[in-house]
Structures are given as structure tokens and as C-alpha cells.
Design a protein around this motif. Structure first.
Motif, PDB file in Angstrom:
ATOM      1  N   ILE A 148       0.546  -0.844   0.227  1.00 13.73           N
ATOM      2  CA  ILE A 148      -0.463   0.155   0.239  1.00 13.73           C
ATOM      3  C   ILE A 148       1.015   0.793  -0.153  1.00 13.73           C
ATOM      4  CG2 ILE A 148      -1.562   1.556   1.049  1.00 13.73           C
ATOM      5  CD1 ILE A 148      -2.663  -1.379   0.123  1.00 13.73           C
ATOM      6  N   GLY A 149       2.099   0.961   0.824  1.00 13.36           N
ATOM      7  CA  GLY A 149       2.303   2.544   0.700  1.00 13.36           C
ATOM      8  C   GLY A 149       2.284   3.670   1.026  1.00 13.36           C
ATOM      9  N   SER A 150       2.093   2.935   2.712  1.00 11.89           N
ATOM     10  CA  SER A 150       1.700   4.041   3.744  1.00 11.89           C
ATOM     11  C   SER A 150       1.757   3.952   5.090  1.00 11.89           C
ATOM     12  CB  SER A 150       0.001   4.898   3.608  1.00 11.89           C
ATOM     13  OG  SER A 150      -0.522   5.775   3.595  1.00 11.89           O
ATOM     14  N   GLU A 151       2.400   5.128   5.600  1.00  9.71           N
ATOM     15  CA  GLU A 151       2.529   4.648   6.754  1.00  9.71           C
ATOM     16  C   GLU A 151       1.605   4.950   7.803  1.00  9.71           C
ATOM     17  OE1 GLU A 151       3.736   9.770   7.628  1.00  9.71           O
ATOM     18  OE2 GLU A 151       5.154   8.200   8.018  1.00  9.71           O
ATOM     19  N   HIS A 152      -0.223   4.872   7.373  1.00 12.54           N
ATOM     20  CA  HIS A 152      -1.086   5.234   7.723  1.00 12.54           C
ATOM     21  C   HIS A 152      -1.679   3.493   7.822  1.00 12.54           C
ATOM     22  CE1 HIS A 152      -0.753   9.530   9.013  1.00 12.54           C
ATOM     23  NE2 HIS A 152      -0.896   9.336   8.408  1.00 12.54           N
ATOM     24  N   VAL A 153      -1.318   3.153   6.863  1.00 11.10           N
ATOM     25  CA  VAL A 153      -1.572   1.366   6.693  1.00 11.10           C
ATOM     26  C   VAL A 153      -0.667   0.299   7.629  1.00 11.10           C
ATOM     27  CG1 VAL A 153      -2.437  -0.632   5.705  1.00 11.10           C
ATOM     28  CG2 VAL A 153      -2.517   1.779   4.912  1.00 11.10           C
ATOM     29  N   ARG A 154      -0.829  -0.097   9.066  1.00 11.08           N
ATOM     30  CA  ARG A 154      -0.221  -1.378   9.403  1.00 11.08           C
ATOM     31  C   ARG A 154      -0.572  -2.314   9.470  1.00 11.08           C
ATOM     32  NH1 ARG A 154       3.460   2.528  12.577  1.00 11.08           N
ATOM     33  NH2 ARG A 154       4.773   0.303  13.914  1.00 11.08           N
ATOM     34  N   VAL A 155      -0.277  -3.099  10.884  1.00 16.20           N
ATOM     35  CA  VAL A 155      -0.704  -4.527  11.356  1.00 16.20           C
ATOM     36  C   VAL A 155      -2.108  -4.095  12.307  1.00 16.20           C
ATOM     37  CG1 VAL A 155      -0.795  -6.620  11.699  1.00 16.20           C
ATOM     38  CG2 VAL A 155       0.623  -5.271   9.603  1.00 16.20           C
ATOM     39  N   HIS A 156      -3.136  -4.703  12.735  1.00 19.83           N
ATOM     40  CA  HIS A 156      -3.925  -5.195  13.679  1.00 19.83           C
ATOM     41  C   HIS A 156      -3.606  -6.542  13.905  1.00 19.83           C
ATOM     42  CE1 HIS A 156      -6.405  -4.167  17.369  1.00 19.83           C
ATOM     43  NE2 HIS A 156      -6.769  -5.865  17.256  1.00 19.83           N
ATOM     44  N   PHE A 157      -3.085  -7.098  14.589  1.00 19.83           N
ATOM     45  CA  PHE A 157      -2.663  -8.756  15.196  1.00 19.83           C
ATOM     46  C   PHE A 157      -3.180  -8.790  16.087  1.00 19.83           C
ATOM     47  CE2 PHE A 157       1.081 -11.532  17.107  1.00 19.83           C
ATOM     48  CZ  PHE A 157       0.336 -12.914  16.226  1.00 19.83           C
ATOM     49  N   ASP A 158      -3.759  -9.953  15.556  1.00 21.83           N
ATOM     50  CA  ASP A 158      -4.998 -11.073  16.025  1.00 21.83           C
ATOM     51  C   ASP A 158      -4.642 -12.326  16.874  1.00 21.83           C
ATOM     52  OD1 ASP A 158      -6.822 -12.989  17.427  1.00 21.83           O
ATOM     53  OD2 ASP A 158      -8.203 -10.941  16.988  1.00 21.83           O
ATOM     54  N   THR A 159      -3.887 -12.624  18.355  1.00 19.32           N
ATOM     55  CA  THR A 159      -2.907 -13.481  18.632  1.00 19.32           C
ATOM     56  C   THR A 159      -4.126 -14.668  18.333  1.00 19.32           C
ATOM     57  OG1 THR A 159      -3.704 -14.131  21.012  1.00 19.32           O
ATOM     58  CG2 THR A 159      -2.284 -12.689  20.545  1.00 19.32           C
ATOM     59  N   GLY A 160      -4.968 -14.877  18.572  1.00 22.49           N
ATOM     60  CA  GLY A 160      -6.053 -16.064  18.380  1.00 22.49           C
ATOM     61  C   GLY A 160      -6.682 -16.339  17.328  1.00 22.49           C
ATOM     62  N   ASN A 161      -6.569 -15.343  16.148  1.00 19.38           N
ATOM     63  CA  ASN A 161      -7.626 -15.618  14.421  1.00 19.38           C
ATOM     64  C   ASN A 161      -6.169 -16.618  14.442  1.00 19.38           C
ATOM     65  OD1 ASN A 161      -9.673 -13.835  15.374  1.00 19.38           O
ATOM     66  ND2 ASN A 161      -8.497 -12.463  13.848  1.00 19.38           N
ATOM     67  N   ILE A 162      -5.099 -16.872  14.464  1.00 19.36           N
ATOM     68  CA  ILE A 162      -4.587 -17.978  13.197  1.00 19.36           C
ATOM     69  C   ILE A 162      -3.799 -18.887  14.064  1.00 19.36           C
ATOM     70  CG2 ILE A 162      -3.274 -16.200  11.815  1.00 19.36           C
ATOM     71  CD1 ILE A 162      -1.464 -17.000  14.899  1.00 19.36           C
ATOM     72  N   SER A 163      -4.325 -19.683  15.089  1.00 17.90           N
ATOM     73  CA  SER A 163      -3.588 -20.360  16.664  1.00 17.90           C
ATOM     74  C   SER A 163      -4.276 -21.889  16.636  1.00 17.90           C
ATOM     75  CB  SER A 163      -3.843 -19.883  18.012  1.00 17.90           C
ATOM     76  OG  SER A 163      -3.516 -18.519  18.474  1.00 17.90           O
ATOM     77  N   MET A 164      -5.618 -21.860  15.007  1.00 13.36           N
ATOM     78  CA  MET A 164      -5.638 -23.464  15.219  1.00 13.36           C
ATOM     79  C   MET A 164      -4.637 -24.116  14.379  1.00 13.36           C
ATOM     80  SD  MET A 164      -9.114 -24.670  13.234  1.00 13.36           S
ATOM     81  CE  MET A 164     -10.325 -23.984  14.636  1.00 13.36           C
ATOM     82  N   PHE A 165      -3.994 -23.161  13.225  1.00 15.37           N
ATOM     83  CA  PHE A 165      -2.942 -24.059  12.390  1.00 15.37           C
ATOM     84  C   PHE A 165      -1.594 -23.311  12.905  1.00 15.37           C
ATOM     85  CE2 PHE A 165      -6.755 -25.408  10.016  1.00 15.37           C
ATOM     86  CZ  PHE A 165      -7.239 -26.381  11.177  1.00 15.37           C
ATOM     87  N   GLN A 166      -1.710 -21.909  13.180  1.00 12.48           N
ATOM     88  CA  GLN A 166       0.078 -21.753  13.792  1.00 12.48           C
ATOM     89  C   GLN A 166       0.312 -21.632  14.889  1.00 12.48           C
ATOM     90  OE1 GLN A 166       0.861 -18.662  10.304  1.00 12.48           O
ATOM     91  NE2 GLN A 166      -1.759 -19.894   8.914  1.00 12.48           N
ATOM     92  N   PHE A 167       1.155 -20.406  14.830  1.00 11.20           N
ATOM     93  CA  PHE A 167       1.924 -19.661  16.416  1.00 11.20           C
ATOM     94  C   PHE A 167       1.457 -18.294  16.383  1.00 11.20           C
ATOM     95  CE2 PHE A 167       2.295 -24.297  15.884  1.00 11.20           C
ATOM     96  CZ  PHE A 167       2.182 -24.698  16.894  1.00 11.20           C
ATOM     97  N   PRO A 168       0.851 -17.317  17.469  1.00 11.10           N
ATOM     98  CA  PRO A 168       1.324 -16.606  17.633  1.00 11.10           C
ATOM     99  C   PRO A 168       2.478 -15.757  17.495  1.00 11.10           C
ATOM    100  CG  PRO A 168      -0.341 -17.112  19.073  1.00 11.10           C
ATOM    101  CD  PRO A 168       0.038 -18.130  18.400  1.00 11.10           C
TER     102      PRO A 168
END
Length: 582
Positions: free
Chosen positions: A228-248
Motif C-alpha cells: 500500500i505504501g502508506s505509513e497510515h496502513v499498519r497491522v492489527h495483529f490478533d493472536t487468536g485468529n491464526i492459532s488453530m494451525f499456526q502460532f502467534p
């Protein structure tokens, strides 16, 4: 009961603590230090993390059973630094409301003393930005713009954005979107929204979902955000949403400093449910929280950790809020910190037993440890009561406490301390904050210019009954209402009005201090404003410090007490003036 230390940053609080501990160290005779307890990973984090505690509004029975103000106040009372609000079609944050409504909400949050950690919404699911239905995409873009505008009006930087979905398992009205089409539409949509975000000075934080079949790895997330190339677009990291098959903890490392906000969702890998029922109360799952917090800390993250949960308790909903706050304390607060607070309690107990003013050390230390102001005050009262009790016991055994002499003062002090504690919840104590430092400075000058003050007993100017009524009501109320310098005022009153020698005046002061502290503590306990685990560590230190201080005061008498007394009063004056003018 309240204190101007509410405005201290953790760094300022630590400086104040270390300076005050240094002051107490000057008075100690050589004592062999107790060995520091080894961190116990079973009971809490083994190091301290500089992150903030937050909770999402979905954990509250809002709006059915609690108002927004009640939710904010409960979050504040439970010890959260922030609360995440939700934008919907029909609540306090919705298309039905505007800038003035949101400014009023922000003002309410400021009055309560809680930050708004971000803005979230479920509306990205019925109106996906990547839907095959052009009307839904357009509606989604319009709502996303309104959410960003709402955040701006609230003075909130963080806006959670779900960029798109290949599939939405829980919605039967969603037609699957081809992966490449989903990606193209999501990039176009967020690219357009980013221009508005830059003007509004808010951050669009892209959330990882996993269940939606899009941005399934942290590398894909990085590619999307960077693209996107904008400093106003970052990440909201959710620890639970990927936890079924991955690791936060793996995601956190790869996302690096792109993470702007974090959802803590507890997840259990013991089931195969793909619904919201998979998420659990914090710590009631399989997430490796020490690894997660370590990974976040390694990236330099110091923002909010927001607990997100969708099932407020049907009965006693506040239990979930307090339980979550306690769980976050254990995730974030180390046993190294607890050990440090033990020594803070020891130093505060020593100073309190000799001249009063131990709160000069303990309150800033508790604020530095991350406790909210009211919780810090309540915890401080509990540990102070125990330390003062030890000092009173030591003075009494040495014959410096005359129980018939203090009995009436104790009763009156208790009653008026309760009244003062209640009053401070109704009116401001700002006037006292301005005049008390100058009163204390006057006392310090008076004592300095009166070298014989309190060296020997003198003739009483008031009867015991008159003194108990006058000092007990005035100073009991003052201690409950404001507090700093109460011991100083009591000691001077005992010398000037009762004619007591300084050591006996100090002993009398300890008894009345114990009384007013106990009265305030009962109020704090009733309102749940005590962290008992931290209090226990500080109590252990207080008991040792209180005994040492009282013993040295008894052994060395008035000259020793005088030096500590003047030093503490001047330090207290400096702190109160710093709080006013810094």
C-alpha cells in the motif's frame, strides 16, 4: 485518598522511587540484604513488559445491561489502561451519530481517566470490501470511511480494518470470492481508504483473520501492508485468529515493527470448532503467552494488548473484567518487579516508622509497576497499614504509647477519615494540592529554626479530649481526603498542643496514622482497588522496615528522628511542587 502522582509517567515514578529509596538508605545501619527471590514462571512473567492493558467492549453486556459510561468506568476500576470501542449500525458509535457525539464520548473517557485504545467493527463481515456484490462493496467502503472519521472525531489513532474475505464460514449470504480477485479488490479498497486516513491522521490496521481465507501467513500480510505504501496502513495483529494451525509468537516476529495494535484472544487447540466459541477467557487455553510477549517485546512493541472476547458473563459480568485484568497483570508484570517492590516496602516502612512519608516511595513505585492510580493507592494503603502496625507494636512494647491517651483520638480519626475518603469521591481536592506544599515547607522551616523542639516534654496546651476532637477530626478528614504530610501534621500537633517529646509524638502519630489508613483501606477494599499479590510482597518488606525504623527511633531518640523528619518533609515538598509545576 487521591494523589497528584496520577499524572506521573512510569519513568518519572521510577526516578522518584529511586531517589526516595536513596534517602532511606542514608538512615540505615548496615544490614545484611535478604537474597532476592528467584523468579517463578508458574506465577507470573519472569520479566516486565512495557505494554498497555486494554479490553474490547464486546466483553461487557453492552448495551443491553450496561451503558458505555458504566463499561468505561468498570474497565478503569479493574485496572485497564484503555478500552477498545466498536462501531455498529445502532449504538453509541454508529452512522446515526456525529462529531459532537464522539467528542462527548472522548470527554467522558478523559473524565474517567481511561484511554480509547482503538476502534473495531463487525460491519466488515456483512459488507466486505471484496464482496462479489458491488452494492455491498460500496456500502463497505462508505462504512469504513465513517469508521475512520469516527476515530478522528474521538481523537483515536487505531482503526481495525478487515481488508477482504475469500470465504466467510459463518455467513450464508456470502458468495466465495476467487483468491486473486479478493487480493486485487482488497488492495484497491485499502489504497483508497489510505488517502482518507492520511488526511484524518488515523492508522488503518489490517487484521489477520485466517477464517476468511485471506492473508494466511505473516509474509502475505507484510506484502499487503508494504504494498500500500502508506505509513497510515499498519497491522492489527490478533493472536487468536491464526492459532488453530499456526502460532502467534511466530507471526509476531515476522510482522516486526509493522504491528500497530494487538488483540489478545485466548484459543484452545484441543478442539476443532471454527466458530467464535473456540475463543476462551484469557489463560484458559493453549497459547504460549510468555513466548508471545517475548516476541512482541523483541520487535519493540509497547502499545495496547486488547483482550477480545464475545461472551460477556450472564451473571456478575464484572467478574470477567477483573479476571482478565489480573491475567494481564500476570502476563506483563515480572517477579523481578515484585522483588523490587519488596525492597520498596522495606524502605517505605523504615521511613514511615521514623517520620512518616513512606508513600513518597511506595506510591511512585506502584505507578511505575503499572498499577492504575486508584489501584496503586489502595495497594499502598494495605501495605502501609501492615508496616505501621508493626511500628505501633514496637513503640508500644517500648512504653511510648499510652493507650488511654490515644483512645479517643483513634475513634474520632477513624470516623473523619471515612468521611474524608467518601468526600474525595464527590468533590475535587485541587485546592489542597496547591497549598499543602507551602504548609509543609513552613513546618520544615519552623523545625529547623527550633532546635529544641520536641527534645523534652512540655506543658500541654489542650486537654486530651479537646486535642482528640480537634486533631482527630481535622487530620483524620485530611488523610482520607488528600493525605500527603499527615504524619508531619500529627507529629507537630502532638509536640505543640500536647507537649509530647518527639519520640512519644512519633509513637502517637503512628497510632493515628494506622487508624486513618485502615479507614481508607476499607473503602478501597470495598471497591476492589487492591492488588493483593503486590501488597503481600510489599507487606513483607514493610514489616521488616517498620520494625527497623521504630527500633532505631527508640534507640537514637529525638535527634535522629529530627534529621529524618526534616529530610522527609523537604523531599515531600519538592515532590508536591514538582507535580504542580513540572
Amino acid at each position: 485518598m487521591t494523589t497528584s502522582s496520577d499524572s506521573l509517567s512510569r519513568r518519572d515514578a521510577l526516578k522518584a522511587t529511586l531517589a526516595s529509596v536513596g534517602l532511606s538508605a542514608l538512615a540505615f545501619e548496615p544490614v545484611r540484604a535478604a537474597p532476592a527471590a528467584a523468579p517463578d514462571a508458574r506465577r507470573g512473567a519472569v520479566k516486565k513488559y512495557e505494554m498497555l492493558k486494554s479490553i474490547n467492549l464486546w466483553a461487557f453486556p453492552y448495551p443491553e445491561r450496561m451503558t458505555l459510561r458504566e463499561c468505561m468506568q468498570l474497565a478503569k476500576n479493574a485496572g485497564f489502561d484503555g478500552i477498545e470501542l466498536n462501531y455498529d449500525l445502532d449504538n453509541d458509535l454508529s452512522p446515526k451519530h456525529g462529531a459532537q457525539d464522539y467528542k462527548a464520548i472522548r470527554k467522558m473517557a478523559d473524565e474517567i481517566g481511561i484511554q480509547i485504545s482503538g476502534l473495531c467493527s463487525f460491519l466488515f463481515w456483512p459488507y466486505p470490501l471484496t464482496s462479489n456484490d458491488p452494492a455491498k462493496r460500496a456500502q463497505g467502503m462508505e462504512l469504513a470511511g465513517k469508521i475512520a472519521q469516527c476515530a478522528h472525531d474521538l481523537g483515536v489513532e487505531n482503526v481495525l480494518v478487515v481488508p477482504g474475505a475469500v470465504h466467510i464460514p459463518w455467513r450464508t449470504d456470502h458468495e466465495p470470492v476467487a483468491n486473486d480477485v479478493c487480493d486485487q479488490r482488497a488492495r484497491e479498497a485499502v489504497g483508497q481508504l489510505a488517502k482518507q486516513a492520511e488526511k484524518l491522521k488515523v492508522c488503518l490496521n489490517i487484521e489477520n483473520i485466517f477464517f476468511n481465507g485471506y492473508l494466511m501467513t505473516p509474509m502475505e500480510m507484510n506484502s499487503f501492508v508494504d504494498g500500500i505504501g502508506s505509513e497510515h496502513v499498519r497491522v492489527h495483529f490478533d493472536t487468536g485468529n491464526i492459532s488453530m494451525f499456526q502460532f502467534p509468537e511466530h507471526w509476531a516476529k515476522v510482522l516486526g515493527n509493522r504491528t500497530k495494535n494487538v488483540h489478545l484472544k485466548e484459543f484452545t487447540k484441543k478442539g476443532t470448532d471454527f466458530s467464535l466459541e473456540t475463543f476462551r477467557p484469557l489463560l484458559d487455553g493453549t497459547t504460549n503467552w510468555p513466548a508471545v510477549t517475548d516476541a512482541l517485546a523483541d520487535t519493540g512493541y509497547t502499545g495496547f494488548l486488547t483482550f477480545e472476547y464475545f461472551h460477556p458473563y450472564a451473571h456478575y459480568p464484572e467478574a470477567l473484567i477483573y479476571q482478565t485484568s489480573d491475567s494481564l497483570d500476570r502476563i506483563l508484570m515480572s517477579w523481578e518487579t515484585i522483588t523490587l517492590l519488596f525492597f520498596v516496602g522495606l524502605s517505605a516502612g523504615f521511613i514511615d516508622a521514623v517520620a512518616g512519608g513512606g508513600g513518597l516511595i511506595s506510591v511512585p513505585a506502584l505507578l511505575w509497576a503499572g498499577l492504575p492510580p486508584q489501584m496503586a493507592l489502595g495497594t499502598n494503603k494495605m501495605q502501609a497499614v501492615c508496616g505501621t502496625l508493626m511500628a505501633v507494636r514496637r513503640y508500644a512494647r517500648a512504653g511510648y504509647v499510652s493507650w488511654p491517651q490515644v483512645r479517643l483520638a483513634v475513634v474520632i480519626t477513624f470516623v473523619f477519615a471515612c468521611l474524608g475518603t467518601w468526600t474525595v469521591t464527590q468533590v475535587s481536592n485541587e485546592v489542597l494540592k496547591k497549598i499543602v506544599p507551602w504548609m509543609l515547607l513552613g513546618i520544615a522551616v519552623y523545625v529547623l529554626l527550633s532546635p529544641g523542639l520536641g527534645r523534652t516534654a512540655a506543658k500541654a496546651r489542650l486537654s486530651l479530649a479537646a486535642f482528640a476532637c480537634l486533631a482527630g477530626s481535622a487530620l483524620g478528614f485530611y488523610d482520607g481526603f488528600f493525605g500527603p504530610g499527615t504524619g508531619t501534621f500529627w507529629t507537630l500537633a502532638c509536640i505543640s498542643l500536647l507537649g509530647l517529646e518527639l519520640t512519644r509524638a512519633t509513637a502517637f502519630t503512628k497510632v493515628t496514622n494506622l487508624t486513618s489508613n485502615l479507614a481508607s483501606l476499607l473503602v478501597f477494599v470495598a471497591y476492589g482497588r487492591v492488588n493483593y499479590e503486590i501488597a503481600a510482597a510489599m507487606i513483607a518488606g514493610q514489616l521488616i522496615g517498620g520494625r527497623l525504623g521504630a527500633s532505631m527511633a527508640i534507640r537514637h531518640g529525638a535527634p535522629f528522628i529530627r534529621v529524618i523528619f526534616i529530610s522527609v518533609v523537604l523531599a515531600m515538598v519538592a515532590k508536591l511542587l514538582w507535580d504542580q509545576f513540572a
